[in-house]
Motif scaffolding. Structure first.
Motif, PDB file in Angstrom:
ATOM      1  N   LEU A  96       0.865  -1.174   0.000  1.00  0.00           N
ATOM      2  CA  LEU A  96       0.000   0.000   0.000  1.00  0.00           C
ATOM      3  C   LEU A  96       0.901   1.223   0.000  1.00  0.00           C
ATOM      4  O   LEU A  96       1.633   1.468   0.969  1.00  0.00           O
ATOM      5  CB  LEU A  96      -0.915   0.015   1.223  1.00  0.00           C
ATOM      6  N   VAL A  97       0.858   1.981  -1.090  1.00  0.00           N
ATOM      7  CA  VAL A  97       1.662   3.190  -1.228  1.00  0.00           C
ATOM      8  C   VAL A  97       0.774   4.281  -1.818  1.00  0.00           C
ATOM      9  O   VAL A  97      -0.293   3.995  -2.381  1.00  0.00           O
ATOM     10  CB  VAL A  97       2.891   2.957  -2.139  1.00  0.00           C
ATOM     11  N   PRO A  98       1.183   5.535  -1.707  1.00  0.00           N
ATOM     12  CA  PRO A  98       0.376   6.600  -2.303  1.00  0.00           C
ATOM     13  C   PRO A  98       0.149   6.355  -3.791  1.00  0.00           C
ATOM     14  O   PRO A  98       1.089   6.081  -4.545  1.00  0.00           O
ATOM     15  CB  PRO A  98       1.227   7.853  -2.068  1.00  0.00           C
ATOM     16  N   GLY A  99      -1.123   6.426  -4.207  1.00  0.00           N
ATOM     17  CA  GLY A  99      -1.441   6.318  -5.619  1.00  0.00           C
ATOM     18  C   GLY A  99      -1.809   4.937  -6.115  1.00  0.00           C
ATOM     19  O   GLY A  99      -2.184   4.779  -7.284  1.00  0.00           O
ATOM     20  N   ASN A 100      -1.717   3.870  -5.256  1.00  0.00           N
ATOM     21  CA  ASN A 100      -2.050   2.545  -5.788  1.00  0.00           C
ATOM     22  C   ASN A 100      -3.338   1.978  -5.203  1.00  0.00           C
ATOM     23  O   ASN A 100      -3.578   0.770  -5.249  1.00  0.00           O
ATOM     24  CB  ASN A 100      -0.897   1.550  -5.598  1.00  0.00           C
ATOM     25  N   GLU A 101      -4.210   2.846  -4.691  1.00  0.00           N
ATOM     26  CA  GLU A 101      -5.463   2.363  -4.111  1.00  0.00           C
ATOM     27  C   GLU A 101      -6.275   1.551  -5.118  1.00  0.00           C
ATOM     28  O   GLU A 101      -6.908   0.547  -4.755  1.00  0.00           O
ATOM     29  CB  GLU A 101      -6.299   3.548  -3.608  1.00  0.00           C
ATOM     30  N   GLU A 102      -6.225   1.947  -6.391  1.00  0.00           N
ATOM     31  CA  GLU A 102      -6.998   1.243  -7.413  1.00  0.00           C
ATOM     32  C   GLU A 102      -6.404  -0.127  -7.747  1.00  0.00           C
ATOM     33  O   GLU A 102      -7.052  -0.934  -8.416  1.00  0.00           O
ATOM     34  CB  GLU A 102      -7.087   2.091  -8.687  1.00  0.00           C
ATOM     35  N   GLU A 103      -5.196  -0.389  -7.291  1.00  0.00           N
ATOM     36  CA  GLU A 103      -4.543  -1.678  -7.558  1.00  0.00           C
ATOM     37  C   GLU A 103      -4.869  -2.730  -6.493  1.00  0.00           C
ATOM     38  O   GLU A 103      -4.591  -3.909  -6.694  1.00  0.00           O
ATOM     39  CB  GLU A 103      -3.015  -1.497  -7.612  1.00  0.00           C
ATOM     40  N   LEU A 104      -5.433  -2.298  -5.375  1.00  0.00           N
ATOM     41  CA  LEU A 104      -5.583  -3.205  -4.235  1.00  0.00           C
ATOM     42  C   LEU A 104      -6.502  -4.382  -4.549  1.00  0.00           C
ATOM     43  O   LEU A 104      -6.228  -5.520  -4.139  1.00  0.00           O
ATOM     44  CB  LEU A 104      -6.088  -2.436  -3.017  1.00  0.00           C
ATOM     45  N   SER A 105      -7.591  -4.142  -5.254  1.00  0.00           N
ATOM     46  CA  SER A 105      -8.530  -5.226  -5.569  1.00  0.00           C
ATOM     47  C   SER A 105      -7.870  -6.303  -6.416  1.00  0.00           C
ATOM     48  O   SER A 105      -8.004  -7.504  -6.143  1.00  0.00           O
ATOM     49  CB  SER A 105      -9.756  -4.674  -6.291  1.00  0.00           C
ATOM     50  N   ALA A 106      -7.147  -5.878  -7.455  1.00  0.00           N
ATOM     51  CA  ALA A 106      -6.489  -6.850  -8.333  1.00  0.00           C
ATOM     52  C   ALA A 106      -5.415  -7.628  -7.583  1.00  0.00           C
ATOM     53  O   ALA A 106      -5.253  -8.840  -7.789  1.00  0.00           O
ATOM     54  CB  ALA A 106      -5.888  -6.135  -9.536  1.00  0.00           C
ATOM     55  N   LEU A 107      -4.683  -6.949  -6.716  1.00  0.00           N
ATOM     56  CA  LEU A 107      -3.683  -7.638  -5.909  1.00  0.00           C
ATOM     57  C   LEU A 107      -4.340  -8.649  -4.978  1.00  0.00           C
ATOM     58  O   LEU A 107      -3.855  -9.773  -4.808  1.00  0.00           O
ATOM     59  CB  LEU A 107      -2.869  -6.623  -5.099  1.00  0.00           C
ATOM     60  N   SER A 108      -5.443  -8.260  -4.382  1.00  0.00           N
ATOM     61  CA  SER A 108      -6.162  -9.165  -3.491  1.00  0.00           C
ATOM     62  C   SER A 108      -6.631 -10.404  -4.243  1.00  0.00           C
ATOM     63  O   SER A 108      -6.449 -11.541  -3.784  1.00  0.00           O
ATOM     64  CB  SER A 108      -7.354  -8.448  -2.853  1.00  0.00           C
ATOM     65  N   GLU A 109      -7.214 -10.204  -5.405  1.00  0.00           N
ATOM     66  CA  GLU A 109      -7.697 -11.327  -6.210  1.00  0.00           C
ATOM     67  C   GLU A 109      -6.552 -12.216  -6.677  1.00  0.00           C
ATOM     68  O   GLU A 109      -6.720 -13.435  -6.831  1.00  0.00           O
ATOM     69  CB  GLU A 109      -8.471 -10.797  -7.415  1.00  0.00           C
ATOM     70  N   SER A 110      -5.392 -11.630  -6.874  1.00  0.00           N
ATOM     71  CA  SER A 110      -4.233 -12.412  -7.316  1.00  0.00           C
ATOM     72  C   SER A 110      -3.706 -13.333  -6.224  1.00  0.00           C
ATOM     73  O   SER A 110      -3.047 -14.329  -6.515  1.00  0.00           O
ATOM     74  CB  SER A 110      -3.109 -11.478  -7.782  1.00  0.00           C
ATOM     75  N   GLY A 111      -3.984 -12.985  -4.971  1.00  0.00           N
ATOM     76  CA  GLY A 111      -3.593 -13.880  -3.887  1.00  0.00           C
ATOM     77  C   GLY A 111      -2.512 -13.373  -2.963  1.00  0.00           C
ATOM     78  O   GLY A 111      -1.760 -14.169  -2.394  1.00  0.00           O
ATOM     79  N   VAL A 112      -2.433 -12.055  -2.768  1.00  0.00           N
ATOM     80  CA  VAL A 112      -1.469 -11.562  -1.778  1.00  0.00           C
ATOM     81  C   VAL A 112      -1.877 -12.025  -0.382  1.00  0.00           C
ATOM     82  O   VAL A 112      -3.057 -12.233  -0.098  1.00  0.00           O
ATOM     83  CB  VAL A 112      -1.361 -10.021  -1.795  1.00  0.00           C
ATOM     84  N   VAL A 113      -0.882 -12.190   0.479  1.00  0.00           N
ATOM     85  CA  VAL A 113      -1.136 -12.504   1.881  1.00  0.00           C
ATOM     86  C   VAL A 113      -1.934 -11.386   2.533  1.00  0.00           C
ATOM     87  O   VAL A 113      -2.864 -11.607   3.318  1.00  0.00           O
ATOM     88  CB  VAL A 113       0.205 -12.689   2.622  1.00  0.00           C
ATOM     89  N   GLY A 114      -1.557 -10.183   2.207  1.00  0.00           N
ATOM     90  CA  GLY A 114      -2.133  -8.965   2.764  1.00  0.00           C
ATOM     91  C   GLY A 114      -1.344  -7.822   2.173  1.00  0.00           C
ATOM     92  O   GLY A 114      -0.647  -7.974   1.158  1.00  0.00           O
ATOM     93  N   PHE A 115      -1.400  -6.667   2.820  1.00  0.00           N
ATOM     94  CA  PHE A 115      -0.727  -5.485   2.308  1.00  0.00           C
ATOM     95  C   PHE A 115       0.212  -4.924   3.368  1.00  0.00           C
ATOM     96  O   PHE A 115      -0.057  -5.017   4.559  1.00  0.00           O
ATOM     97  CB  PHE A 115      -1.748  -4.432   1.885  1.00  0.00           C
ATOM     98  N   LYS A 116       1.297  -4.316   2.901  1.00  0.00           N
ATOM     99  CA  LYS A 116       2.295  -3.731   3.788  1.00  0.00           C
ATOM    100  C   LYS A 116       2.402  -2.237   3.498  1.00  0.00           C
ATOM    101  O   LYS A 116       2.406  -1.800   2.347  1.00  0.00           O
ATOM    102  CB  LYS A 116       3.665  -4.391   3.540  1.00  0.00           C
ATOM    103  N   ALA A 117       2.495  -1.445   4.569  1.00  0.00           N
ATOM    104  CA  ALA A 117       2.682  -0.005   4.420  1.00  0.00           C
ATOM    105  C   ALA A 117       3.654   0.492   5.479  1.00  0.00           C
ATOM    106  O   ALA A 117       3.774  -0.090   6.563  1.00  0.00           O
ATOM    107  CB  ALA A 117       1.349   0.737   4.541  1.00  0.00           C
ATOM    108  N   PHE A 118       4.314   1.580   5.175  1.00  0.00           N
ATOM    109  CA  PHE A 118       5.226   2.257   6.094  1.00  0.00           C
ATOM    110  C   PHE A 118       4.575   3.537   6.588  1.00  0.00           C
ATOM    111  O   PHE A 118       4.059   4.313   5.787  1.00  0.00           O
ATOM    112  CB  PHE A 118       6.545   2.601   5.402  1.00  0.00           C
ATOM    113  N   MET A 119       4.648   3.768   7.892  1.00  0.00           N
ATOM    114  CA  MET A 119       4.198   5.034   8.456  1.00  0.00           C
ATOM    115  C   MET A 119       5.359   6.020   8.594  1.00  0.00           C
ATOM    116  O   MET A 119       5.158   7.161   8.988  1.00  0.00           O
ATOM    117  CB  MET A 119       3.529   4.791   9.805  1.00  0.00           C
ATOM    118  N   SER A 120       6.562   5.560   8.300  1.00  0.00           N
ATOM    119  CA  SER A 120       7.748   6.416   8.282  1.00  0.00           C
ATOM    120  C   SER A 120       8.489   6.118   6.986  1.00  0.00           C
ATOM    121  O   SER A 120       8.199   5.125   6.313  1.00  0.00           O
ATOM    122  CB  SER A 120       8.634   6.132   9.495  1.00  0.00           C
TER     123      SER A 120
END
Length: 465
Positions: free
Chosen positions: A128-152
């Motif tokens: 999860l990074v700025p600008g890829n919100e529209e990619e999350l569904s396709a990644l989920s359907e592809s079979g990612v474990v989950g999503f990773k993001a940095f707060m720093s």
């Protein structure tokens, strides 16, 4: 026709209900018998006399950097290293490859590479990074474990930190997708301000680096993420928590009923700020190693059942990125994926903890949290025969000759563990034996697509006592 491909005899089997004097019968890659005496014909017998048999560890946090940065560590060397440490399943993080795993296309490329090279089973995180919100569904359907993001800041230009707007919108979408968000929780305003102050004073040593990333930065980010989780309903997994204070905040949220887990890493439990000061950048990570009294509080939190699981956060690089005195510019990552299981057994022996708790931290809790408990995580009839055979009276000293990662330099080098990994089986096939090294270098690892994440059991790991 044999009844079993393999029977392991005379070992002490670590089950969720304690250590049992069982024999293990293995057929078609699965545990098909687990009882005091396995009857029937077998093709092979393995004598585990005087040894403990743990479920193969599941390391949910490693960085293998393919495609693009295999020179740091790739799936071949990385999976071999994990296998030598008793790890039979790993989840690779999305940030250090080129491209980072923030699109379906990048995910498919990485999955293909890992499938052709990995010695053991694997899953893949998406980002999860700025600008890829529209990619999350396709990644989920592809079979990612989950999503990773940095707060720093991540330290990687290809994988930007998620600002609050990105986090809130992303968490809402991830919740809708039934996935989990893994968070590197440190406060950007705090760490950036303090680092600038130190650098303006001409300070860049271990003390300056550690003081720029205080426990308060971790706690503030944890609290903020929990607030966002209350609003969005997003399941969270906090990675590499380094302080008891942050663990306490997460426990409070769990008691509210929020869907949250946390991991810590062996290096936070075994090493301290003094190691950073003495050994230099080889011991640099983020969050940093803490001072002795804080380390002791973190160990106490683990002993009391306030930490769900332990993962390596194996984050390698080439030696030149560590060969510098400036702690702000040196690469921040600990090279140590081979030593998680040994580290946790060492702590169990020191604190007189039952071995089934080690199995929980390293295998069963990760399996439950990330939807693998129907196939992995325990020694149980019907599950995959992923096993780590451990000798608790045969010490192991980490030296370059017995380290399997690509660049053999680590804060663990020279450490003597009171135990050793004698053998490792993945789906019933031996992949490592201490006296012979890697038995198989043939890539046999399978990609795992976790089922719907369900924390109904994992979020409520009970405290000791």
């Amino acid at each position: 026709m044999y009844d079993y491909h393999l029977v392991i005899k005379n070992g002490k089997v670590v089950t969720p209900n304690g250590v049992k004097d069982y024999e293990i019968g293995i057929k078609d890659g699965l545990i098909s018998a687990l009882e005091p005496e396995v009857k029937g014909s077998t093709e092979q017998i393995w004598n585990a006399q005087g040894q403990y048999i743990f479920p193969g560890a599941i390391d949910v946090h490693v960085h293998f950097n393919e495609p693009g940065r295999e020179v740091w560590e790739g799936f071949s060397t990385g999976s071999a290293m994990l296998a030598a440490g008793g790890v039979t399943t790993f989840f690779d993080m999305p940030l250090n490859g080129i491209p980072s795993t923030v699109t379906k296309e990048a995910f498919e490329e990485k999955k293909s590479i890992a499938g052709s090279k990995s010695l053991v089973d694997f899953g893949l995180w998406g980002g999860l990074v700025p600008g890829n919100e529209e990619e999350l569904s396709a990644l989920s359907e592809s079979g990612v474990v989950g999503f990773k993001a940095f707060m720093s800041p991540s330290g990687n230009e290809e994988f930007e930190r998620a600002d609050d707007d990105t986090l809130l919108k992303g968490m809402r979408r991830i919740a809708q997708l039934g996935k989990v968000l893994a968070l590197h929780a440190e406060s950007t305003p705090i760490v950036e301000l303090l680092q600038k102050e130190k650098e303006s004073q001409g300070l860049s040593d271990a003390d300056a680096y550690a003081s720029s990333r205080p426990i308060e930065a971790e706690v503030e980010a944890v609290q903020r993420a929990i607030s966002f989780a209350r609003i969005t309903g997003c399941p969270l997994h906090f990675v590499h928590i380094s302080s008891a204070a942050a663990a306490v905040e997460i426990q409070k949220a769990k008691q509210e009923g929020l869907d949250i887990t946390l991991e810590t890493c062996p290096h936070y439990l075994l090493f301290t700020h003094e190691d950073l000061a003495q050994k230099g950048a080889i011991a640099k990570c983020a969050p940093p190693l803490r001072k002795k009294h804080e380390q002791e509080r973190l160990v106490e939190a683990l002993v009391e059942g306030q930490i769900d699981m332990v993962s390596s956060d194996h984050s390698p690089c080439t030696p030149d990125l560590k060969d510098q005195d400036n702690m702000f510019t040196a690469w921040g990552g600990i090279n140590g994926g081979q030593f998680t299981l040994l580290s946790m057994i060492e702590l169990a022996l020191i604190y007189d903890l039952p071995f089934h708790e080690v199995a929980q931290w390293t295998a069963s809790a990760p399996a439950r949290r990330f939807g693998l408990d129907k196939i992995k995580g325990e020694l149980k009839v019907g599950l995959q025969a992923d096993l780590a055979v451990v000798h608790t009276s045969d010490a192991f000293t980490a030296v370059k000759d017995n380290m399997y990662d690509k660049h053999k330099f680590s804060v663990y080098e020279g450490r003597t563990f009171p135990c050793s990994v004698a053998a490792v089986f993945s789906s019933g096939e031996i992949v490592y034996e201490k006296n012979k090294g890697l038995i198989s270098t043939r890539p046999g690892g399978k990609w795992l697509k976790p089922v719907e994440n369900d924390l109904s059991s994992a979020a409520c790991i009970k405290k000791r006592g």
